[in-house]
Scaffold this motif. Structure first.
Motif, PDB file in Angstrom:
ATOM      1  N   LYS A   1      -6.496   6.221  -4.538  1.00 20.65           N
ATOM      2  CA  LYS A   1      -6.787   7.626  -4.283  1.00 20.65           C
ATOM      3  C   LYS A   1      -5.683   8.483  -4.902  1.00 20.65           C
ATOM      4  N   GLU A   2      -6.049   9.619  -5.493  1.00 25.26           N
ATOM      5  CA  GLU A   2      -5.022  10.504  -6.053  1.00 25.26           C
ATOM      6  C   GLU A   2      -4.228  11.138  -4.919  1.00 25.26           C
ATOM      7  N   PRO A   3      -2.892  11.008  -4.936  1.00 29.18           N
ATOM      8  CA  PRO A   3      -2.098  11.575  -3.843  1.00 29.18           C
ATOM      9  C   PRO A   3      -2.066  13.101  -3.905  1.00 29.18           C
ATOM     10  N   THR A   4      -2.047  13.704  -2.729  1.00 34.09           N
ATOM     11  CA  THR A   4      -2.035  15.174  -2.655  1.00 34.09           C
ATOM     12  C   THR A   4      -0.613  15.721  -2.595  1.00 34.09           C
ATOM     13  N   GLU A   5       0.362  14.864  -2.290  1.00 34.46           N
ATOM     14  CA  GLU A   5       1.764  15.265  -2.206  1.00 34.46           C
ATOM     15  C   GLU A   5       2.595  14.352  -3.096  1.00 34.46           C
ATOM     16  N   PRO A   6       3.818  14.790  -3.506  1.00 32.66           N
ATOM     17  CA  PRO A   6       4.699  13.903  -4.279  1.00 32.66           C
ATOM     18  C   PRO A   6       4.982  12.609  -3.515  1.00 32.66           C
ATOM     19  N   LEU A   7       5.181  11.531  -4.250  1.00 35.73           N
ATOM     20  CA  LEU A   7       5.505  10.227  -3.681  1.00 35.73           C
ATOM     21  C   LEU A   7       7.032  10.131  -3.604  1.00 35.73           C
ATOM     22  N   ASP A   8       7.575  10.118  -2.396  1.00 36.40           N
ATOM     23  CA  ASP A   8       9.019  10.138  -2.187  1.00 36.40           C
ATOM     24  C   ASP A   8       9.510   8.725  -1.898  1.00 36.40           C
ATOM     25  N   PHE A   9      10.289   8.166  -2.823  1.00 41.16           N
ATOM     26  CA  PHE A   9      10.759   6.785  -2.691  1.00 41.16           C
ATOM     27  C   PHE A   9      12.158   6.694  -2.093  1.00 41.16           C
ATOM     28  N   GLY A  10      12.738   7.824  -1.692  1.00 37.49           N
ATOM     29  CA  GLY A  10      14.080   7.777  -1.120  1.00 37.49           C
ATOM     30  C   GLY A  10      15.057   7.206  -2.124  1.00 37.49           C
ATOM     31  N   ASN A  11      15.686   6.064  -1.776  1.00 36.80           N
ATOM     32  CA  ASN A  11      16.681   5.417  -2.632  1.00 36.80           C
ATOM     33  C   ASN A  11      16.118   4.201  -3.371  1.00 36.80           C
ATOM     34  N   ALA A  12      14.781   3.996  -3.292  1.00 33.64           N
ATOM     35  CA  ALA A  12      14.188   2.732  -3.748  1.00 33.64           C
ATOM     36  C   ALA A  12      13.830   2.747  -5.229  1.00 33.64           C
ATOM     37  N   VAL A  57      11.827  -0.121   1.751  1.00 34.36           N
ATOM     38  CA  VAL A  57      10.502  -0.734   1.909  1.00 34.36           C
ATOM     39  C   VAL A  57       9.588   0.164   2.728  1.00 34.36           C
ATOM     40  N   LEU A  58      10.124   0.822   3.742  1.00 38.76           N
ATOM     41  CA  LEU A  58       9.305   1.736   4.543  1.00 38.76           C
ATOM     42  C   LEU A  58       8.791   2.894   3.692  1.00 38.76           C
ATOM     43  N   ASN A  59       9.577   3.319   2.702  1.00 32.56           N
ATOM     44  CA  ASN A  59       9.092   4.356   1.783  1.00 32.56           C
ATOM     45  C   ASN A  59       7.932   3.842   0.944  1.00 32.56           C
ATOM     46  N   THR A  60       8.001   2.585   0.504  1.00 31.14           N
ATOM     47  CA  THR A  60       6.878   2.004  -0.245  1.00 31.14           C
ATOM     48  C   THR A  60       5.631   1.928   0.631  1.00 31.14           C
ATOM     49  N   ALA A  61       5.800   1.564   1.911  1.00 29.48           N
ATOM     50  CA  ALA A  61       4.656   1.514   2.835  1.00 29.48           C
ATOM     51  C   ALA A  61       4.011   2.897   2.956  1.00 29.48           C
ATOM     52  N   LYS A  62       4.845   3.921   3.051  1.00 29.09           N
ATOM     53  CA  LYS A  62       4.336   5.295   3.174  1.00 29.09           C
ATOM     54  C   LYS A  62       3.551   5.692   1.920  1.00 29.09           C
ATOM     55  N   VAL A  63       4.065   5.311   0.740  1.00 29.75           N
ATOM     56  CA  VAL A  63       3.376   5.635  -0.514  1.00 29.75           C
ATOM     57  C   VAL A  63       2.037   4.908  -0.592  1.00 29.75           C
ATOM     58  N   CYS A  64       1.982   3.657  -0.137  1.00 28.56           N
ATOM     59  CA  CYS A  64       0.705   2.924  -0.129  1.00 28.56           C
ATOM     60  C   CYS A  64      -0.337   3.652   0.710  1.00 28.56           C
TER      61      CYS A  64
END
Length: 445
Positions: free
Chosen positions: A89-100, A56-63
């Motif tokens: 907004k278009e992200p400038t870096e890859p979206l890292d979801f870890g294990n999610a 969930v913290l990875n999803t928060a970071k992606v948001c």
């Protein structure tokens, strides 16, 4: 440092009866969605009870990468200042979801129909998991897959269309993640997006769409299915979200209490959504003494406290149509089945083969390590069940949190201790599992 040196093994032993009252972490499915709907809403969304596990913290970071302000204001308490449907907004870096896997597939839907480019990635385990099932329907909206790993695996880069078109999609698999990805994509497509499922899957996305003011209609379809129609491009209204306790996490202390003689455990505030209670239904059919207390409704979801006592279990036949309501609970149900009198047949478990690990194979290997007779016939798992399990083996978790927790629970009732080779990944969904279970009297060392 080698992979083996970084593992955190743990051994579980039979001891005294379990007793006490606990609250397990917030529901992971609701937590992911609460953050995503906060992102898609103009205004402030307040969330309480958020699961603060790694997924969930990875999803928060992606948001945050997509433009939202996401802040933690206290234990389980978060605020999201969103950008609205169409405002990502278009992200400038890859979206890292870890294990999610849930976070990744759902966010593909959230982003898909926005005219931006995004790259999705994750850890070694997530990179092994199939993503085409979410990408295929998104392509119908006009989403273009720019790059993808072998077999449609991460890392994946998608480009959203300038003008998305609504779709009618009949899901070939019973998957809440695929259904949700399509509905979330449909939010930024004009007109009506429709999903038809032949087996009803968990409906958190539909409930949360309504909670945030979207126009969504759900009607029966066939014997066990449903049709969901969503009117696109709504202006979602900020709404508070109270995250109930995760039934998939509650499953572990519930089964532990049922299989350890003399136990008396209460788990508070558990989500009782009818599309998530397959395990409770099955355990009660097996003879588990489970009492539903203080039933109530919060943020559109049914919740209750569950009191569970040590029980004599009997094997049952679990129908395939129940699988979507308990897909994550089959590993720990197999543990319960090992202590039941007579065989338990769990039907239609194909979906278990594409989880964090091939869970069907991992469960079978764990049962073998515990000396429990079992067979796999097609997509069915049959556990022989003679009321006891020898134990004494080591279980390979394959970086799968639910396999680790299931066989730690098993060791609380086996004749000999059970060892799991790695417990690090438990933090993805249930960070304080070991501490909470020890508080009930579990012997983990």
């Amino acid at each position: 440092m080698s992979a083996s040196e970084t593992k955190t093994p743990l051994t579980s032993r039979r001891g005294a009866a379990l007793a006490g009252t606990i609250t397990v972490p917030g529901d992971k499915s609701i937590s992911h969605r609460a953050l995503m709907f906060g992102l898609l809403t103009v205004g402030e969304t307040r969330i309480t009870g958020l699961l603060e596990g790694e997924d969930v913290l990875n999803t928060a970071k992606v948001c945050r990468q997509l433009g939202a302000t996401v802040e933690r204001t206290g234990p389980g308490a978060w605020r999201v200042q969103g950008v609205g449907v169409g405002g990502l907004k278009e992200p400038t870096e890859p979206l890292d979801f870890g294990n999610a896997g849930t976070g990744c597939r759902l966010m593909m839907g959230v982003i898909g129909c926005h005219p931006i480019r995004a790259t999705f990635d994750g850890d070694a385990s997530l990179r092994k998991r199939p993503m085409r099932r979410a990408l295929d329907p998104l392509e119908l909206f006009g989403v273009r897959v720019v790059e993808q790993g072998e077999g449609g695996r991460l890392p994946i880069t998608i480009q959203g269309p300038k003008d998305a078109v609504p779709v009618t999609y009949e899901s070939p698999v019973a998957s809440a993640q695929v259904k949700s990805a399509v509905l979330l994509a449909g939010l930024n497509a004009p007109g009506i997006t429709t999903v038809i499922e032949t087996e009803a899957t968990r409906d958190h996305t539909e409930r949360m769409l309504s909670h945030f003011g979207a126009e969504v209609t759900v009607t029966p379809h066939g014997a066990h299915g449903r049709r969901i129609d969503l009117v696109g491009q709504p202006e979602l209204k900020a709404a508070p979200v109270v995250v109930p306790a995760d039934p998939s996490s509650a499953a572990f202390p519930i089964v532990a209490a049922a299989i350890v003689p003399g136990s008396d455990v209460t788990v508070t505030g558990v989500m009782m959504n009818p599309l998530r209670t397959g395990l409770i239904t099955t355990l009660i059919e097996m003879g588990a003494e489970i009492e539903v207390l203080n039933a109530r409704v919060e943020s559109g979801e049914d919740i209750a406290d569950l009191r569970v006592r040590g029980s004599r279990l009997t094997g049952v036949d679990v129908p395939a149509h129940r699988a979507p309501s308990m897909i994550d609970e089959y590993p720990v149900l197999a543990v319960a089945a090992a202590f039941a009198e007579g065989p338990t047949r769990m039907r239609g478990l194909h979906e278990l083969r594409v989880k964090e690990s091939d869970r069907l194979a991992a469960v079978a290997a764990g049962l073998a390590a515990a000396g429990v007779a079992h067979t796999i016939e097609g997509d069915d798992l049959i556990v022989a069940g003679d009321g006891r399990a020898p134990g004494g083996g080591t279980v390979e978790t394959h970086m799968d949190h639910r396999i680790a927790m299931s066989f730690l629970v098993m060791g609380l009732a086996t004749a000999q201790p059970m060892r799991v080779d790695d417990t690090a990944f438990i933090a993805t969904s249930f960070p304080d599992f070991v501490g909470l279970m020890r508080g009930l009297g579990a012997d983990f060392s």
